[in-house]
Motif scaffolding. Sequence first.
Motif, PDB file in Angstrom:
ATOM      1  N   ALA A   1       0.162  -0.562  -0.185  1.00 41.89           N
ATOM      2  CA  ALA A   1      -0.218   0.000   0.494  1.00 41.89           C
ATOM      3  C   ALA A   1       1.393   1.206  -0.131  1.00 41.89           C
ATOM      4  CB  ALA A   1      -1.091  -0.379   1.105  1.00 41.89           C
ATOM      5  N   MET A   2       2.174   1.363   0.664  1.00 37.45           N
ATOM      6  CA  MET A   2       2.894   2.534   0.946  1.00 37.45           C
ATOM      7  C   MET A   2       4.064   2.788  -0.252  1.00 37.45           C
ATOM      8  SD  MET A   2       3.996   4.738   2.310  1.00 37.45           S
ATOM      9  CE  MET A   2       2.446   4.977   3.614  1.00 37.45           C
ATOM     10  N   ALA A   3       4.237   1.216  -0.935  1.00 38.43           N
ATOM     11  CA  ALA A   3       4.612   2.098  -2.352  1.00 38.43           C
ATOM     12  C   ALA A   3       3.762   2.351  -3.451  1.00 38.43           C
ATOM     13  CB  ALA A   3       5.346   0.023  -2.935  1.00 38.43           C
ATOM     14  N   ILE A   4       2.382   1.602  -3.422  1.00 40.13           N
ATOM     15  CA  ILE A   4       2.013   2.818  -4.232  1.00 40.13           C
ATOM     16  C   ILE A   4       1.711   4.092  -4.008  1.00 40.13           C
ATOM     17  CG2 ILE A   4      -0.721   2.368  -4.979  1.00 40.13           C
ATOM     18  CD1 ILE A   4      -0.385  -0.403  -4.696  1.00 40.13           C
ATOM     19  N   GLU A   5       0.860   4.173  -2.976  1.00 41.77           N
ATOM     20  CA  GLU A   5       1.137   5.613  -2.441  1.00 41.77           C
ATOM     21  C   GLU A   5       2.865   6.302  -3.165  1.00 41.77           C
ATOM     22  OE1 GLU A   5      -1.201   7.366  -1.069  1.00 41.77           O
ATOM     23  OE2 GLU A   5      -1.983   5.907   0.300  1.00 41.77           O
ATOM     24  N   ILE A   6       3.272   6.206  -2.759  1.00 39.00           N
ATOM     25  CA  ILE A   6       5.038   6.856  -3.462  1.00 39.00           C
ATOM     26  C   ILE A   6       4.879   6.476  -5.318  1.00 39.00           C
ATOM     27  CG2 ILE A   6       6.993   6.456  -3.183  1.00 39.00           C
ATOM     28  CD1 ILE A   6       6.988   5.369  -0.314  1.00 39.00           C
ATOM     29  N   ALA A   7       4.696   5.802  -5.348  1.00 40.02           N
ATOM     30  CA  ALA A   7       4.636   5.407  -7.110  1.00 40.02           C
ATOM     31  C   ALA A   7       3.747   6.381  -7.634  1.00 40.02           C
ATOM     32  CB  ALA A   7       4.562   3.485  -7.440  1.00 40.02           C
ATOM     33  N   ARG A   8       2.303   6.437  -6.719  1.00 45.38           N
ATOM     34  CA  ARG A   8       1.741   7.292  -7.635  1.00 45.38           C
ATOM     35  C   ARG A   8       1.589   9.012  -7.004  1.00 45.38           C
ATOM     36  NH1 ARG A   8      -4.637   4.532  -6.073  1.00 45.38           N
ATOM     37  NH2 ARG A   8      -5.771   7.216  -7.411  1.00 45.38           N
ATOM     38  N   HIS A   9       2.660   9.657  -6.160  1.00 48.13           N
ATOM     39  CA  HIS A   9       3.277  10.415  -5.645  1.00 48.13           C
ATOM     40  C   HIS A   9       3.913  11.479  -6.562  1.00 48.13           C
ATOM     41  CE1 HIS A   9       4.795  14.123  -3.464  1.00 48.13           C
ATOM     42  NE2 HIS A   9       5.691  13.588  -4.162  1.00 48.13           N
ATOM     43  N   TYR A  10       4.812  10.509  -7.694  1.00 46.20           N
ATOM     44  CA  TYR A  10       6.071   9.656  -8.206  1.00 46.20           C
ATOM     45  C   TYR A  10       5.860  10.301  -9.783  1.00 46.20           C
ATOM     46  CZ  TYR A  10       9.387  10.917  -3.988  1.00 46.20           C
ATOM     47  OH  TYR A  10       9.759  12.268  -3.299  1.00 46.20           O
ATOM     48  N   ASN A  11       4.465   8.870 -10.385  1.00 46.93           N
ATOM     49  CA  ASN A  11       4.189   8.717 -10.983  1.00 46.93           C
ATOM     50  C   ASN A  11       5.330   8.098 -11.726  1.00 46.93           C
ATOM     51  OD1 ASN A  11       2.121   8.253 -13.093  1.00 46.93           O
ATOM     52  ND2 ASN A  11       3.454  10.255 -15.030  1.00 46.93           N
ATOM     53  N   CYS A  12       5.297   6.467 -11.015  1.00 48.39           N
ATOM     54  CA  CYS A  12       6.801   5.570 -11.492  1.00 48.39           C
ATOM     55  C   CYS A  12       5.888   4.412 -10.954  1.00 48.39           C
ATOM     56  CB  CYS A  12       7.714   5.871 -10.541  1.00 48.39           C
ATOM     57  SG  CYS A  12       7.692   6.072  -9.278  1.00 48.39           S
ATOM     58  N   GLU A  13       7.115   3.436 -11.410  1.00 54.37           N
ATOM     59  CA  GLU A  13       6.518   1.844 -11.382  1.00 54.37           C
ATOM     60  C   GLU A  13       7.420   1.414 -10.734  1.00 54.37           C
ATOM     61  OE1 GLU A  13       7.670   0.808 -15.487  1.00 54.37           O
ATOM     62  OE2 GLU A  13       6.544   2.307 -16.065  1.00 54.37           O
ATOM     63  N   ILE A  14       6.698   0.488 -10.558  1.00 53.57           N
ATOM     64  CA  ILE A  14       6.874  -0.190  -8.881  1.00 53.57           C
ATOM     65  C   ILE A  14       7.688  -1.633  -9.343  1.00 53.57           C
ATOM     66  CG2 ILE A  14       6.457  -1.994  -6.558  1.00 53.57           C
ATOM     67  CD1 ILE A  14       3.896   0.366  -6.182  1.00 53.57           C
ATOM     68  N   ILE A  15       9.059  -1.970  -8.510  1.00 51.18           N
ATOM     69  CA  ILE A  15       9.412  -3.440  -8.838  1.00 51.18           C
ATOM     70  C   ILE A  15       9.309  -4.013  -7.481  1.00 51.18           C
ATOM     71  CG2 ILE A  15      11.975  -4.497  -8.543  1.00 51.18           C
ATOM     72  CD1 ILE A  15      12.377  -3.209 -11.094  1.00 51.18           C
ATOM     73  N   SER A  16       8.388  -5.260  -7.754  1.00 53.25           N
ATOM     74  CA  SER A  16       8.410  -6.145  -6.704  1.00 53.25           C
ATOM     75  C   SER A  16       9.351  -7.008  -6.151  1.00 53.25           C
ATOM     76  CB  SER A  16       7.178  -7.515  -7.102  1.00 53.25           C
ATOM     77  OG  SER A  16       7.152  -8.131  -5.740  1.00 53.25           O
ATOM     78  N   ALA A  17       9.782  -7.035  -5.101  1.00 52.58           N
ATOM     79  CA  ALA A  17      11.554  -7.728  -4.380  1.00 52.58           C
ATOM     80  C   ALA A  17      11.100  -8.893  -3.656  1.00 52.58           C
ATOM     81  CB  ALA A  17      12.259  -6.634  -3.740  1.00 52.58           C
TER      82      ALA A  17
END
Length: 302
Positions: A18-34
Amino acid sequence: MNKHLISVVGPTAIGKTAMAIEIARHYNCEIISADSRQFFKEMSIGTAVPSEAELKAAKHHFIQNISVEEDYSVGDFERDAIEKLKEIYKQNNIAVMAGGSGLYVKAVTEGLDHFPEVDSKIREQLNEELLENGIFGLQQKLQELDPVYYSKVDKENPHRIIRALEVCLQSGKPYSAFRNQQKTPRTFHPIFVGLTSDREVIYDRINQRVDLMMKEGLLEEVKKLYPKRALNALNTVGYKELFQFLEGNFTLEEAVAEIKKNTRRFAKRQLTWFRKQPEIKWFDYQTPAEEIMVYLESKTHG
């Protein structure tokens, strides 16, 4: 080094996705799952794969991208994730990474030592030994072949024990001989955000998550995977305990209690790993996202 990788870490069930999504939306960027358990197509309920809504909210990579039948090492992930980041950085100077698999996070942010390729038959043999005789025999074998690494390894972690043994058996050299090599420098600056809480809260969240997984059909998922239970990917919490139930070694109630206990132990190991890293900025899991963004802005523009 104007490129940044924001890595959201912490124990299982704390809210990293949930937090990664909030950050990705803030920066309009993508997520790498580790999260090394979420790579596998056949495992979704027991690995807490992000929901359809979460996957739509931000573009994710390395979610259910391979089969449990495939051998996929942390070294493979390091290579693939770095290639994916190169693509992402052509469009955006910021990417997010989320996951509680400390070694996989380290592989991307720092690089790992490189080990010889291992014949899959060696791995299969070691996994069969684990299934038939438990971990004690493997621990003894590692103590004989590499006492240096044996003194440091988490002796209750079968993945680590088997990984070290397969390298020893393949190469004829101790696993420790391949560690602490020169790493490939990174072209981005890592920023670490850790989410945590009191132990009681973490454990309560874990217990609730396991109950929810059972309601969502974890047992049915495990039944489908039972014929493949000897595979390395399935020797993991949430699956191995229910395999034991299917074999008549536990009642269902006992198996669920074991999942909760082993997940709590896993969370404890995750915290031990991450707390050794001074570069992680820790926040309570209930900290408003806006507060974390203020910190990140200071790091990305500071």
